[in-house]
Write a protein that holds these residues in place. Structure first.
Motif: not given
Length: 310
Positions: A49-72
């Motif tokens: 999500r893009r906002s004035k407060q910065g970049m925050t993960l969506t619900a789908a993004g949270e899952k993608f981020y978790e799995e991306a860390q494991m893949v990396l």
């Protein structure tokens, strides 16, 4: 999808800023933005999500981020393995199971901070096949979680083969319940509370813990079995069922962190999981393997996880 795009996502998630992430990655902000937009188009969902407060993960993004860390983590292990000849003896294979995968980031951080002339490669093993994988030489150091009743299977194996079980910490199984359910307002669940709940579980043999120790407490089984923890916790978040997991295996899951699922204990009942390093006797370990075992022994796992460290 390219490897660099996974690296971009993890850096943006850590920085909460496209500008800072671009500076850390040594790329221009427009190039980083275009790469992220391209990835989101390819995946057909929004990661941030893009906002004035910065970049925050969506619900789908949270899952993608978790799995991306494991893949990396896994890919970087392969890369290190390819760069160092096996004859140098600088590679250590660490086996982990589904219940211990959340401990890997803490181990990798400890290894990086402590240094040492070796490279860590992580290999997934089934909870029901870890002993066979060790016997076949897939790894020499394993990270396992064992309930007391199952310890009787591991102890004779270790004694027969001259292996050691080094205790790390204890963690209890807990009931995962939707925060939409009124029972989530309680401090502890009572046995009578469970009679009105439906339990979702893995198919056998992965659901053997639930079937053996928890099944009779609940009204019925949820009619959908799956090997995917994310799908199980999605049903929990929607208040269609509850599930049972060790606390450390779900505490960093995005549905728990976002307050959709609450881990709860049952009054007057506890099923602990004991976490161990399993390895040959010290005299049979290579120097890099001894270093790894020493690093793992020194990690205060529960304190770090409770503090929200990854």
């Amino acid at each position: 999808m390219r490897l660099e795009q996974l690296e971009y996502v993890t850096e943006i998630a850590k920085c909460h800023s496209m500008t800072r992430a671009a500076a850390n990655l040594f790329v221009t902000q427009p190039a980083l933005s275009e790469s992220l937009n391209s990835l989101e188009r390819e995946l057909d969902f929004t990661i941030f999500r893009r906002s004035k407060q910065g970049m925050t993960l969506t619900a789908a993004g949270e899952k993608f981020y978790e799995e991306a860390q494991m893949v990396l983590s896994i890919i970087r292990g392969w890369d290190k393995f390819s760069q160092v000849g096996a004859e140098e003896g600088g590679n250590v294979n660490l086996g982990f199971t589904s219940v211990t995968r959340n401990l890997l980031p803490l181990i990798e951080t400890a290894v990086e901070n402590a240094g040492g002339d070796y490279h860590l490669c992580c290999f997934a093993s089934g909870d029901d096949t870890v002993l066979a994988d060790i016997q076949q030489g897939k790894f020499n150091v394993g990270l396992i979680g064992v309930i007391p009743a199952k310890y009787s299977e591991y102890a004779p194996f270790c004694e027969k083969n001259g292996w050691k079980l080094d205790f790390l910490f204890e963690d209890p199984f807990q009931v995962m319940i939707s925060t939409k359910n009124p029972l989530a307002q309680k401090e502890l669940l009572e046995f009578d509370d469970l009679k009105g709940l439906t339990i979702a579980r893995y198919p056998d043999p992965y659901g053997s813990i639930t079937k053996a120790y928890y099944r009779d407490f609940f009204a019925q089984d949820y009619p959908c079995y799956t090997h995917d923890k994310d799908i199980l916790l999605e049903q929990v978040a929607r208040d269609r069922a509850v599930a049972v997991f060790p606390w450390v295996s779900v505490v960093n899951h995005y549905r728990v962190r976002r307050g959709q699922v609450k881990p709860m204990s049952i009054r007057n009942f506890s099923l602990p999981v004991h976490f161990y390093i399993i390895h040959p006797g010290e005299e049979k370990l290579t120097a890099p393997e001894r270093l790894l075992v020493e690093h793992i022994r020194e990690i205060p796992f529960l304190e770090r996880i409770q503090a929200g460290e990854e």
